[in-house]
Design an enzyme around this catalytic site. Sequence first.
Site, mmCIF file in Angstrom:
data_model
loop_
_atom_site.group_PDB
_atom_site.id
_atom_site.type_symbol
_atom_site.label_atom_id
_atom_site.label_comp_id
_atom_site.label_asym_id
_atom_site.label_seq_id
_atom_site.Cartn_x
_atom_site.Cartn_y
_atom_site.Cartn_z
ATOM 1 N N ASP A 119 -48.087 56.501 -21.640
ATOM 2 C CA ASP A 119 -46.352 56.406 -20.968
ATOM 3 C C ASP A 119 -46.233 58.194 -20.764
ATOM 4 O O ASP A 119 -47.621 58.443 -19.666
ATOM 5 C CB ASP A 119 -45.752 56.323 -21.755
ATOM 6 C CG ASP A 119 -43.636 56.235 -21.050
ATOM 7 O OD1 ASP A 119 -43.877 56.841 -20.192
ATOM 8 O OD2 ASP A 119 -43.563 56.132 -21.075
ATOM 9 N N ASP A 166 -51.957 51.762 -27.603
ATOM 10 C CA ASP A 166 -51.469 50.620 -26.295
ATOM 11 C C ASP A 166 -51.261 51.435 -24.894
ATOM 12 O O ASP A 166 -51.667 50.323 -24.487
ATOM 13 C CB ASP A 166 -49.972 49.704 -27.501
ATOM 14 C CG ASP A 166 -49.324 50.962 -28.524
ATOM 15 O OD1 ASP A 166 -49.524 52.157 -27.533
ATOM 16 O OD2 ASP A 166 -48.140 50.270 -28.010
HETATM 17 P P1 XMP Z 1 -46.487 58.270 -24.960
HETATM 18 O O1 XMP Z 1 -45.067 58.880 -23.452
HETATM 19 O O2 XMP Z 1 -46.301 59.589 -26.064
HETATM 20 O O3 XMP Z 1 -45.904 56.826 -25.333
HETATM 21 O O4 XMP Z 1 -47.008 58.436 -23.860
HETATM 22 C C1 XMP Z 1 -46.556 56.972 -25.893
HETATM 23 C C2 XMP Z 1 -45.935 56.213 -26.275
HETATM 24 O O5 XMP Z 1 -44.687 55.699 -26.668
HETATM 25 C C3 XMP Z 1 -44.346 53.979 -27.498
HETATM 26 N N1 XMP Z 1 -44.303 53.618 -25.661
HETATM 27 C C4 XMP Z 1 -43.827 52.312 -25.596
HETATM 28 N N2 XMP Z 1 -43.632 51.327 -26.447
HETATM 29 N N3 XMP Z 1 -43.202 49.741 -24.719
HETATM 30 C C5 XMP Z 1 -43.217 50.429 -25.697
HETATM 31 O O6 XMP Z 1 -42.673 49.056 -26.051
HETATM 32 C C6 XMP Z 1 -43.214 50.788 -23.636
HETATM 33 O O7 XMP Z 1 -43.002 50.476 -22.136
HETATM 34 C C7 XMP Z 1 -44.151 52.258 -24.160
HETATM 35 N N4 XMP Z 1 -43.920 53.188 -23.216
HETATM 36 C C8 XMP Z 1 -44.481 54.080 -24.582
HETATM 37 C C9 XMP Z 1 -45.710 53.631 -27.774
HETATM 38 O O8 XMP Z 1 -45.774 53.443 -28.545
HETATM 39 C C10 XMP Z 1 -46.841 54.417 -27.298
HETATM 40 O O9 XMP Z 1 -47.872 54.722 -28.215
#
Ligand code: XMP
Length: 180
Positions: free
Chosen positions: A104, A101
């Site tokens: 981040d 999805d």
């Molecule tokens: P990273 O930091 O590992 O994050 O790249 C990826 C996972 O973290 C969740 N994620 C979010 N979920 N709103 C959400 O509902 C956000 O703004 C958000 N940012 C990160 C998501 O599950 C993703 O796979």
Amino acid sequence: MQADIDRILIPSGQIAARVKQLAHDITQTYADSEQGLMIVCVLSGSIVFVADLIRHLPIKTKIGSIAVSSYKGKTTRSLGPALIGRLEADVAGRNVLLVDDIIDTGQTLRLAQNELAAQGPASLRTCVLLRKPHRAPRDVRVDFVGFDVEDVFVVGYGLDYDGDYRNLPDVAVLKPHVYD
Ligand code: XMP
């Protein structure tokens, strides 16, 4: 649910149009692949995106999954990703497209990409609906990106807060009171 929404960042119509374009780009990329495609979705945030995306792919496509957890309960701060269970896909020798999805910090995709790469796929590419460009690290390669978004916690179209709001058709920002 609507009462908790502060603002809509990406309306459903805009998402639908972009998902079609992404499917077109993906189809072009794999046009010469006779064995087709193995999509591995990162559970659970990518399920809505994957469900829409695959219906615009006119190529032979298998679907597998990998479960990664970063958040537990009422938090918007990642605890660091961990694999849950095993990879539900036979990816050895396959053209694999990992779908999530959002990217981040990139920790989740780094973990999932390493897990898949270790199984010896013929090729490995990654597609995300959303990217937070100021946070995503350069060493985590992403081949297809739907939208770049500002650095706010977003929900909807599969993304949740404490398990809720995945069924919202738009990508949205919640009101501050929801986090209290
Ligand atoms: P990273 O930091 O590992 O994050 O790249 C990826 C996972 O973290 C969740 N994620 C979010 N979920 N709103 C959400 O509902 C956000 O703004 C958000 N940012 C990160 C998501 O599950 C993703 O796979």
